[in-house]
Design a protein around this motif. Structure first.
Motif, PDB file in Angstrom:
ATOM      1  N   PRO A  53       0.789  -1.233   0.000  1.00 10.20           N
ATOM      2  CA  PRO A  53       0.000   0.000   0.000  1.00 10.20           C
ATOM      3  C   PRO A  53       0.822   1.285   0.000  1.00 10.20           C
ATOM      4  N   ASP A  54       2.079   1.217   0.406  1.00 11.85           N
ATOM      5  CA  ASP A  54       2.890   2.438   0.489  1.00 11.85           C
ATOM      6  C   ASP A  54       4.020   2.488  -0.539  1.00 11.85           C
ATOM      7  N   ILE A  55       4.079   1.505  -1.446  1.00 10.54           N
ATOM      8  CA  ILE A  55       5.151   1.482  -2.440  1.00 10.54           C
ATOM      9  C   ILE A  55       4.531   1.208  -3.820  1.00 10.54           C
ATOM     10  N   PRO A  56       4.246   2.260  -4.577  1.00 11.04           N
ATOM     11  CA  PRO A  56       3.637   2.072  -5.897  1.00 11.04           C
ATOM     12  C   PRO A  56       4.487   1.165  -6.793  1.00 11.04           C
ATOM     13  N   GLY A  57       3.803   0.317  -7.554  1.00 13.00           N
ATOM     14  CA  GLY A  57       4.489  -0.559  -8.491  1.00 13.00           C
ATOM     15  C   GLY A  57       5.157  -1.763  -7.849  1.00 13.00           C
ATOM     16  N   SER A  58       4.869  -2.009  -6.584  1.00 16.87           N
ATOM     17  CA  SER A  58       5.493  -3.128  -5.878  1.00 16.87           C
ATOM     18  C   SER A  58       4.551  -4.322  -5.808  1.00 16.87           C
ATOM     19  N   MET A  59       5.059  -5.428  -5.280  1.00 19.76           N
ATOM     20  CA  MET A  59       4.237  -6.617  -5.065  1.00 19.76           C
ATOM     21  C   MET A  59       4.524  -7.171  -3.685  1.00 19.76           C
ATOM     22  N   SER A  60       3.459  -7.683  -3.071  1.00 21.82           N
ATOM     23  CA  SER A  60       3.541  -8.288  -1.741  1.00 21.82           C
ATOM     24  C   SER A  60       2.910  -9.667  -1.780  1.00 21.82           C
ATOM     25  N   ILE A  61       3.297 -10.477  -0.818  1.00 18.78           N
ATOM     26  CA  ILE A  61       2.660 -11.774  -0.578  1.00 18.78           C
ATOM     27  C   ILE A  61       2.168 -11.749   0.853  1.00 18.78           C
ATOM     28  N   GLY A  62       0.936 -12.150   1.054  1.00 23.72           N
ATOM     29  CA  GLY A  62       0.405 -12.154   2.412  1.00 23.72           C
ATOM     30  C   GLY A  62      -0.966 -12.774   2.491  1.00 23.72           C
ATOM     31  N   PHE A  63      -1.625 -12.523   3.624  1.00 22.31           N
ATOM     32  CA  PHE A  63      -2.919 -13.120   3.911  1.00 22.31           C
ATOM     33  C   PHE A  63      -2.787 -14.646   3.892  1.00 22.31           C
ATOM     34  N   THR A  64      -1.623 -15.109   4.273  1.00 21.58           N
ATOM     35  CA  THR A  64      -1.313 -16.538   4.237  1.00 21.58           C
ATOM     36  C   THR A  64      -1.744 -17.197   5.534  1.00 21.58           C
ATOM     37  N   PHE A  65      -2.406 -18.315   5.411  1.00 17.54           N
ATOM     38  CA  PHE A  65      -2.620 -19.163   6.577  1.00 17.54           C
ATOM     39  C   PHE A  65      -2.607 -20.616   6.133  1.00 17.54           C
ATOM     40  N   LEU A  66      -2.184 -21.462   7.041  1.00 18.51           N
ATOM     41  CA  LEU A  66      -2.198 -22.906   6.836  1.00 18.51           C
ATOM     42  C   LEU A  66      -2.917 -23.572   7.995  1.00 18.51           C
ATOM     43  N   ASP A  67      -3.666 -24.597   7.699  1.00 20.70           N
ATOM     44  CA  ASP A  67      -4.256 -25.440   8.729  1.00 20.70           C
ATOM     45  C   ASP A  67      -3.139 -25.808   9.704  1.00 20.70           C
ATOM     46  N   SER A  68      -3.391 -25.721  10.987  1.00 21.71           N
ATOM     47  CA  SER A  68      -2.341 -25.993  11.983  1.00 21.71           C
ATOM     48  C   SER A  68      -1.771 -27.403  11.859  1.00 21.71           C
ATOM     49  N   LEU A  69      -2.500 -28.323  11.234  1.00 28.44           N
ATOM     50  CA  LEU A  69      -1.968 -29.672  10.995  1.00 28.44           C
ATOM     51  C   LEU A  69      -0.789 -29.648  10.020  1.00 28.44           C
ATOM     52  N   TYR A  70      -0.663 -28.548   9.277  1.00 30.32           N
ATOM     53  CA  TYR A  70       0.395 -28.427   8.263  1.00 30.32           C
ATOM     54  C   TYR A  70       1.503 -27.463   8.684  1.00 30.32           C
ATOM     55  N   TRP A  71       1.528 -27.112   9.947  1.00 28.56           N
ATOM     56  CA  TRP A  71       2.610 -26.263  10.435  1.00 28.56           C
ATOM     57  C   TRP A  71       3.895 -27.076  10.537  1.00 28.56           C
ATOM     58  N   GLY A  72       5.004 -26.390  10.545  1.00 28.43           N
ATOM     59  CA  GLY A  72       6.282 -27.058  10.720  1.00 28.43           C
ATOM     60  C   GLY A  72       7.303 -26.684   9.679  1.00 28.43           C
ATOM     61  N   GLY A  73       6.964 -25.774   8.798  1.00 29.00           N
ATOM     62  CA  GLY A  73       7.956 -25.227   7.884  1.00 29.00           C
ATOM     63  C   GLY A  73       7.892 -25.714   6.464  1.00 29.00           C
ATOM     64  N   VAL A  74       7.799 -27.013   6.232  1.00 25.22           N
ATOM     65  CA  VAL A  74       7.910 -27.539   4.881  1.00 25.22           C
ATOM     66  C   VAL A  74       6.775 -27.038   3.982  1.00 25.22           C
ATOM     67  N   TRP A  75       5.566 -26.927   4.503  1.00 24.02           N
ATOM     68  CA  TRP A  75       4.419 -26.514   3.692  1.00 24.02           C
ATOM     69  C   TRP A  75       4.468 -25.015   3.394  1.00 24.02           C
ATOM     70  N   ASN A  76       4.741 -24.194   4.398  1.00 27.27           N
ATOM     71  CA  ASN A  76       4.855 -22.753   4.173  1.00 27.27           C
ATOM     72  C   ASN A  76       5.999 -22.467   3.206  1.00 27.27           C
TER      73      ASN A  76
END
Length: 186
Positions: A90-113
């Motif tokens: 929102p504060d850097i025109p022409g940029s790209m972000s990645i976000g709004f990410t969530f994973l089912d807690s069963l898939y936590w632990g690094g490899v999936w993210n």
């Protein structure tokens, strides 16, 4: 070159594909555990009525990708395990972000993210030289995950990433830093 914010991306582990209205039940199943949202500022997002409005927001953006566990079957039986999306900083025109990410807690632990971020960052770096991640100060899990993929804290700002402006930690990862990180871990 125009950026495709809803590509279909795949690895051996998972597939990222555009979010569709028919994905509600599958994505809600991934989101329905209170543990999934325990460290998140929106800790009540596991509640169906709260998640419904979040899903509507994600669908309306037309930039959200659902993550599907490839080991769980064909297209119709495959388990949705979470989602993420591309959006301009929102504060850097022409940029790209990645976000709004969530994973089912069963898939936590690094490899999936990490698998999600590999696909998304590789795709984004075909067009952009740096990618931004915006994280709430209270979301320690996401801050640690950002550092694990080579993102560095850049600054704190009051940003309207989703709704009202709130204090946001801004992390940046450059194409060069990402290539170096991938070469160390792959």
């Amino acid at each position: 070159m125009a950026f495709n914010a809803q590509p279909r991306l795949s690895s051996a582990l998972l597939t990222l594909r555009p979010l569709a209205e028919a994905d509600f039940e599958g994505l809600y199943l991934a989101a329905s555990s209170p543990e999934t949202w325990a460290g998140h500022p929106k800790h009540n997002r596991w509640q169906r009525d709260v998640f419904e409005s979040y899903f509507d927001f994600l669908l309306a953006t037309e930039t959200t990708l659902v993550a599907v566990d490839n080991s769980t079957g064909g297209t119709h039986e495959a388990r949705i395990i979470g989602c993420s999306r591309y959006y301009p900083a929102p504060d850097i025109p022409g940029s790209m972000s990645i976000g709004f990410t969530f994973l089912d807690s069963l898939y936590w632990g690094g490899v999936w993210n990490r698998a999600m971020k590999i696909l998304m960052l590789d795709h984004a770096f075909e067009t952009f030289d740096e990618i931004w991640l915006h994280i709430a100060p209270s979301n320690i899990r996401s801050q640690k995950a950002a550092k694990k993929i080579g993102a560095e804290y850049a600054y704190t700002a009051n940003l309207a990433v989703a709704g009202d402006a709130t204090e946001t930690l801004c992390y940046r990862i450059s194409k060069t830093a990402w290539q170096n990180e991938k070469s160390k871990n792959i």
